[in-house]
Design a protein around this motif. Structure first.
Motif, PDB file in Angstrom:
ATOM      1  N   ARG A 436      -6.347 -12.881  34.789  1.00 31.46           N
ATOM      2  CA  ARG A 436      -6.960 -12.026  33.765  1.00 31.46           C
ATOM      3  C   ARG A 436      -6.738 -12.654  32.391  1.00 31.46           C
ATOM      4  NH1 ARG A 436      -4.339  -7.566  36.815  1.00 31.46           N
ATOM      5  NH2 ARG A 436      -5.961  -6.298  37.838  1.00 31.46           N
ATOM      6  N   PRO A 437      -7.748 -13.297  31.814  1.00 28.47           N
ATOM      7  CA  PRO A 437      -7.603 -13.776  30.436  1.00 28.47           C
ATOM      8  C   PRO A 437      -7.414 -12.634  29.457  1.00 28.47           C
ATOM      9  CG  PRO A 437      -9.476 -14.817  31.531  1.00 28.47           C
ATOM     10  CD  PRO A 437      -9.024 -13.708  32.410  1.00 28.47           C
ATOM     11  N   LEU A 438      -8.054 -11.510  29.703  1.00 28.45           N
ATOM     12  CA  LEU A 438      -7.902 -10.292  28.916  1.00 28.45           C
ATOM     13  C   LEU A 438      -7.659  -9.128  29.854  1.00 28.45           C
ATOM     14  CD1 LEU A 438     -10.728 -10.583  26.211  1.00 28.45           C
ATOM     15  CD2 LEU A 438      -8.271 -10.877  25.863  1.00 28.45           C
ATOM     16  N   ASP A 439      -6.912  -8.165  29.390  1.00 25.84           N
ATOM     17  CA  ASP A 439      -6.605  -6.974  30.178  1.00 25.84           C
ATOM     18  C   ASP A 439      -7.435  -5.770  29.752  1.00 25.84           C
ATOM     19  OD1 ASP A 439      -4.859  -8.359  31.665  1.00 25.84           O
ATOM     20  OD2 ASP A 439      -3.062  -7.226  31.149  1.00 25.84           O
ATOM     21  N   ASP A 440      -8.555  -6.002  29.086  1.00 23.98           N
ATOM     22  CA  ASP A 440      -9.382  -4.882  28.629  1.00 23.98           C
ATOM     23  C   ASP A 440      -9.932  -4.086  29.807  1.00 23.98           C
ATOM     24  OD1 ASP A 440      -8.824  -5.999  26.232  1.00 23.98           O
ATOM     25  OD2 ASP A 440     -10.900  -6.167  25.541  1.00 23.98           O
ATOM     26  N   ASP A 469      -0.772  -6.013  30.211  1.00 19.87           N
ATOM     27  CA  ASP A 469      -0.020  -6.752  29.204  1.00 19.87           C
ATOM     28  C   ASP A 469      -0.642  -6.443  27.839  1.00 19.87           C
ATOM     29  OD1 ASP A 469       1.448  -8.435  27.662  1.00 19.87           O
ATOM     30  OD2 ASP A 469       0.932 -10.269  28.749  1.00 19.87           O
ATOM     31  N   CYS A 470       0.114  -5.785  26.980  1.00 21.21           N
ATOM     32  CA  CYS A 470      -0.427  -5.394  25.674  1.00 21.21           C
ATOM     33  C   CYS A 470      -0.785  -6.603  24.824  1.00 21.21           C
ATOM     34  CB  CYS A 470       0.586  -4.514  24.936  1.00 21.21           C
ATOM     35  SG  CYS A 470       0.940  -2.944  25.769  1.00 21.21           S
ATOM     36  N   GLN A 471      -0.173  -7.751  25.078  1.00 24.77           N
ATOM     37  CA  GLN A 471      -0.503  -8.945  24.306  1.00 24.77           C
ATOM     38  C   GLN A 471      -1.872  -9.517  24.670  1.00 24.77           C
ATOM     39  OE1 GLN A 471       2.799 -11.791  23.679  1.00 24.77           O
ATOM     40  NE2 GLN A 471       3.957 -10.534  25.121  1.00 24.77           N
ATOM     41  N   LYS A 472      -2.414  -9.097  25.835  1.00 26.88           N
ATOM     42  CA  LYS A 472      -3.703  -9.619  26.287  1.00 26.88           C
ATOM     43  C   LYS A 472      -4.835  -8.633  26.053  1.00 26.88           C
ATOM     44  CE  LYS A 472      -3.519 -11.631  30.368  1.00 26.88           C
ATOM     45  NZ  LYS A 472      -3.159 -11.862  31.778  1.00 26.88           N
ATOM     46  N   LEU A 473      -4.624  -7.678  25.160  1.00 23.61           N
ATOM     47  CA  LEU A 473      -5.681  -6.738  24.776  1.00 23.61           C
ATOM     48  C   LEU A 473      -6.398  -7.261  23.539  1.00 23.61           C
ATOM     49  CD1 LEU A 473      -3.925  -3.253  25.200  1.00 23.61           C
ATOM     50  CD2 LEU A 473      -5.497  -4.379  26.782  1.00 23.61           C
ATOM     51  N   SER A 474      -7.696  -7.082  23.511  1.00 23.46           N
ATOM     52  CA  SER A 474      -8.471  -7.484  22.340  1.00 23.46           C
ATOM     53  C   SER A 474      -8.204  -6.514  21.187  1.00 23.46           C
ATOM     54  CB  SER A 474      -9.959  -7.512  22.680  1.00 23.46           C
ATOM     55  OG  SER A 474     -10.413  -6.215  23.023  1.00 23.46           O
ATOM     56  N   LEU A 475      -8.662  -6.878  19.988  1.00 21.23           N
ATOM     57  CA  LEU A 475      -8.459  -6.000  18.828  1.00 21.23           C
ATOM     58  C   LEU A 475      -9.150  -4.661  19.023  1.00 21.23           C
ATOM     59  CD1 LEU A 475      -8.811  -8.498  15.843  1.00 21.23           C
ATOM     60  CD2 LEU A 475      -6.735  -7.345  16.633  1.00 21.23           C
ATOM     61  N   GLU A 476     -10.332  -4.676  19.640  1.00 15.89           N
ATOM     62  CA  GLU A 476     -11.025  -3.408  19.890  1.00 15.89           C
ATOM     63  C   GLU A 476     -10.239  -2.534  20.851  1.00 15.89           C
ATOM     64  OE1 GLU A 476     -12.291  -6.366  20.119  1.00 15.89           O
ATOM     65  OE2 GLU A 476     -13.823  -6.487  18.551  1.00 15.89           O
ATOM     66  N   ALA A 477      -9.705  -3.157  21.930  1.00 18.65           N
ATOM     67  CA  ALA A 477      -8.909  -2.383  22.881  1.00 18.65           C
ATOM     68  C   ALA A 477      -7.620  -1.886  22.238  1.00 18.65           C
ATOM     69  CB  ALA A 477      -8.599  -3.236  24.112  1.00 18.65           C
ATOM     70  N   CYS A 478      -6.995  -2.705  21.373  1.00 20.54           N
ATOM     71  CA  CYS A 478      -5.783  -2.256  20.679  1.00 20.54           C
ATOM     72  C   CYS A 478      -6.075  -1.076  19.764  1.00 20.54           C
ATOM     73  CB  CYS A 478      -5.190  -3.414  19.877  1.00 20.54           C
ATOM     74  SG  CYS A 478      -4.402  -4.697  20.879  1.00 20.54           S
ATOM     75  N   THR A 479      -7.193  -1.145  19.057  1.00 25.70           N
ATOM     76  CA  THR A 479      -7.567  -0.036  18.170  1.00 25.70           C
ATOM     77  C   THR A 479      -7.773   1.244  18.956  1.00 25.70           C
ATOM     78  OG1 THR A 479      -8.636  -1.620  16.693  1.00 25.70           O
ATOM     79  CG2 THR A 479      -9.215   0.700  16.424  1.00 25.70           C
ATOM     80  N   ALA A 482      -4.308   2.493  20.335  1.00 25.86           N
ATOM     81  CA  ALA A 482      -3.428   3.056  19.319  1.00 25.86           C
ATOM     82  C   ALA A 482      -3.746   4.516  19.021  1.00 25.86           C
ATOM     83  CB  ALA A 482      -3.527   2.226  18.034  1.00 25.86           C
ATOM     84  N   GLN A 483      -4.975   4.928  19.282  1.00 25.84           N
ATOM     85  CA  GLN A 483      -5.384   6.315  19.049  1.00 25.84           C
ATOM     86  C   GLN A 483      -5.492   7.119  20.338  1.00 25.84           C
ATOM     87  OE1 GLN A 483      -9.069   6.009  16.924  1.00 25.84           O
ATOM     88  NE2 GLN A 483      -8.241   4.683  15.343  1.00 25.84           N
ATOM     89  N   ASN A 484      -5.065   6.542  21.457  1.00 24.58           N
ATOM     90  CA  ASN A 484      -5.211   7.189  22.754  1.00 24.58           C
ATOM     91  C   ASN A 484      -4.009   8.088  23.010  1.00 24.58           C
ATOM     92  OD1 ASN A 484      -5.808   7.920  25.357  1.00 24.58           O
ATOM     93  ND2 ASN A 484      -6.256   5.846  26.058  1.00 24.58           N
ATOM     94  N   GLU A 485      -4.234   9.379  23.037  1.00 21.78           N
ATOM     95  CA  GLU A 485      -3.147  10.330  23.236  1.00 21.78           C
ATOM     96  C   GLU A 485      -2.664  10.368  24.679  1.00 21.78           C
ATOM     97  OE1 GLU A 485      -4.585  14.057  21.939  1.00 21.78           O
ATOM     98  OE2 GLU A 485      -4.660  13.501  19.804  1.00 21.78           O
ATOM     99  N   ARG A 486      -3.459   9.802  25.610  1.00 24.86           N
ATOM    100  CA  ARG A 486      -3.054   9.831  27.017  1.00 24.86           C
ATOM    101  C   ARG A 486      -2.001   8.779  27.335  1.00 24.86           C
ATOM    102  NH1 ARG A 486      -8.587  11.022  27.227  1.00 24.86           N
ATOM    103  NH2 ARG A 486      -9.150   8.809  27.206  1.00 24.86           N
ATOM    104  N   LEU A 487      -1.849   7.800  26.499  1.00 24.43           N
ATOM    105  CA  LEU A 487      -0.864   6.749  26.746  1.00 24.43           C
ATOM    106  C   LEU A 487       0.529   7.216  26.340  1.00 24.43           C
ATOM    107  CD1 LEU A 487      -2.750   3.578  25.458  1.00 24.43           C
ATOM    108  CD2 LEU A 487      -2.570   4.425  27.795  1.00 24.43           C
TER     109      LEU A 487
END
Length: 633
Positions: A436-440, A469-479, A482-487
């Motif tokens: 997985r190059p990205l984990d989106d 892996d949080c380091q393999k999330l894109s900026l859009e996925a991180c954004t 960060a606002q996801n209350e389910r996490l």
């Protein structure tokens, strides 16, 4: 249809109910019973052509029951005995590819050899087989089809083998060399030179070339035992495995209706799809056919489409095929899982328990087969490959595609409330981390699962989120995360940290690009690689910022000097006119000149930001004074 007429006498046979009578003027002296039909015939025509009839008639004359004999197990039954009797009487007999096999076997059964007359039935049928039937694709196929009813007799006389060999030779020969498949399949006749004939006259047009699958539809009319023997003979003749596999897929689609339900327009293994069956086989026959086809298919990757293999696996599960067959089909699918799409993986669960909507266990077994094959075929260890090589390496493309496919499958099955957390975790964790190059995609599946299973505890949520892996999330996925209350809160903190780290790296990358454009080769070659390179790079960046600010200030000061010079000239002109310019100019020059010089000095020696504001304020005051002075004048 090729045919030969035997005999020359007028047909004198008449049927009345279940009995046949020979109306030659003489009363019949023997009765022959075949199945439920009785034949009232004469002894001499029969015993003069058949050794078996000679013995049976002799035994009947010695018995007390009179001249009545019974013949059992005759190939072709009463219908064939009717033709044999007519041949014995010299009646015209038409040999075709549809009856020659029956007549050949019946003649052998009745011992109609040359000892009992020249040109007997065995000789006539054998000659027709060799000279007419076996030289034609269409006639050989029709004769082979008739072998199915009397297979034991036909095999004993090697008729089945000869027909199969004749078909295999013709299928392995390029049809464009001779043109015989086009002629026999209803196409236009051809001249010796290869041009198309119309009413016997050459038109000069060339026939269309036949493709390699021209024989698929023809052989699909055979029963599977005969079809299997024909395919094995074709393989021994060296026909390519992909052509053989295409024919098997065509045959399966014709007799397994379930394979055509989810097939697209361009998925057929032939140019034209198999014709629909008027009455499909029973479920038991379909089950046996699936198991036989699995054994007949060559074990090579890419010979048939992955969609066909998934359809075959789905049909095997519906028909409750043998576990060995299902396991073999799962391995076949696993070999080419990278060629599948998401729709293929969405197989309903046909088990009695019906725990989940889709068969997740089957997909996990298929994935394990793929990973086993990929690991066996791979030369390098994934752990020794850099991140840059990981994305662009061609050898890792299939496993990367499979990882993306599994992530999409997880997102599709995640809304199922009956899908247990361990099963979801096991399938997600089965994909190697390097694939997985990205984990989106994995994050999307986890988010859907959390949304559909709100009753999960905090520890279960954290356990599920550790899959990505949080380091393999894109900026859009991180954004979004960060606002996801389910996490869980800990995951959100990690996402925020790595998001800031990505932004910081992005900004640093922009500065590095600007340094490269400035041509700072020494920094790249030597100083950046040293231990003190970080502080040096920071100092260089600050100096560059200051340099840009100083350049802007010099331009601004130059503009102010020009503006002040223009104002001075205008004031001097006004002073000459009014005659009072000396005192006024002295005051103005002392105010403007002194402050302008001090401003320029401070701009060169002081801070850039502070002096910029000072110069701007002075410039504004100069403009205001200049306006008031004009009004006074």
């Amino acid at each position: 249809m090729a045919c030969v007429k035997l005999g020359s006498k007028i047909d004198a046979f008449q049927r009345k109910g279940q009995a046949w009578f020979c109306t030659t003027g003489l009363p019949s002296d023997i009765v022959v019973e075949v199945e439920e039909i009785t034949f009232h015939l004469h002894k001499f025509p029969l015993l003069s052509r058949s050794g078996v009839m000679e013995r049976l008639i002799a035994e009947a004359d010695e018995g007390e029951e009179g001249s009545v004999i019974s013949i059992s197990d005759l190939p072709g039954g009463a219908k064939m005995f009717e033709l044999v009797a007519k041949f014995c009487y010299g009646v015209k007999l038409e040999l075709t590819a549809s009856n020659v096999v029956y007549l050949r076997c019946a003649a052998e059964h009745l011992e109609m050899t040359e000892e009992y007359g020249e040109g007997n039935l065995i000789f006539q049928t054998e000659t027709f087989l060799n000279q007419v039937v076996l030289k034609s694709w269409k006639e050989s196929l029709r004769a082979l089809q008739t072998c199915d009813d009397i297979l034991s007799y036909a095999d004993e006389l090697h008729i089945t083998k000869r027909c199969i060999e004749a078909l295999a030779v013709k299928a392995s020969t390029d049809p464009n060399l001779f043109g015989w498949p086009v002629v026999e399949r209803g196409g236009p006749m051809q001249s010796p030179g290869g041009s198309v004939l119309w009413n016997g006259i050459s038109t000069g047009a060339r026939p269309k070339k036949s493709s390699t699958d021209w024989w698929y539809d023809d052989v699909s009319i055979l029963s599977f035992p005969l079809y299997k023997r024909l395919i094995l003979a074709m393989e021994s003749r060296g026909i390519k495995p992909e052509i053989i596999s295409g024919s098997i897929a065509y045959y399966a689609k014709r007799y397994l209706p379930g394979l055509n339900r989810r097939q697209g327009a361009g998925d057929s293994s032939s140019r034209l799809g198999p014709p629909p069956m008027a009455s499909p086989p029973s479920e038991h026959d379909q089950k046996l056919l699936v198991e036989e086809i699995d054994q007949l298919l060559p074990v090579h990757k890419g010979l048939v489409s992955t969609k066909f293999l998934f359809g075959l696996l789905r049909t095997a599960m519906i028909l409750r095929a043998d576990t060995t067959c299902i396991s073999s089909l799962e391995k076949r699918v696993g070999m080419q899982l990278d060629q599948a799409n998401l729709e293929d993986l969405l197989m309903p669960n046909f088990s009695y328990s019906m725990e989940t909507l889709y068969n997740v266990d089957c997909i996990q077994r298929i994935l394990e087969h793929f990973l086993t094959m990929d690991q066996a075929n791979g030369d390098d260890s994934p752990c020794s490959i850099d991140d840059d090589q990981l994305i662009v390496s061609p050898s890792l493309t299939p496993i990367t595609m499979v990882a993306k496919l599994i992530d999409g499958y997880l997102a599709e099955v995640a809304p199922d409330i009956n899908l247990k957390l361990p099963k979801f975790q096991a399938l997600a964790a089965a994909v190697p981390e390097f694939a997985r190059p990205l984990d989106d995609g994995l994050y999307r599946a986890i988010d859907i699962y959390l949304k559909s299973h709100p009753w999960l505890s905090e520890s279960e949520r954290e356990q599920l989120c550790r899959l990505m892996d949080c380091q393999k999330l894109s900026l859009e996925a991180c954004t979004h995360a960060a606002q996801n209350e389910r996490l869980p809160l800990r995951i959100i903190v990690q996402v925020l940290f790595f998001e800031q780290l990505q932004l910081r790296n992005s900004i640093a990358g922009c500065f590095l690009v600007s340094e490269n454009l400035e041509g700072s080769r020494q920094l790249r070659s030597g100083m950046v690689g040293s231990n003190e390179g970080g502080g040096w790079v920071t100092a260089v960046r600050e100096n560059q910022v200051l340099k840009v600010g100083m350049d802007n200030m010099r331009m601004r000061v130059s503009e102010l000097e020009m503006e002040c010079s223009n104002m001075r000239n205008e004031i001097e002109k006004l002073g000459r006119v009014k005659g009072s310019g000396s005192g006024t100019w002295g005051n103005v020059s002392r105010k403007l000149g002194f402050r302008l010089k001090s401003q320029m000095c401070s701009a060169e020696e002081g801070s850039v930001s502070n002096q910029s504001s000072v110069v701007s304020g002075k410039a504004e005051k100069l403009k205001e004074k200049h306006g008031k002075h004009k009004k006074n004048l």
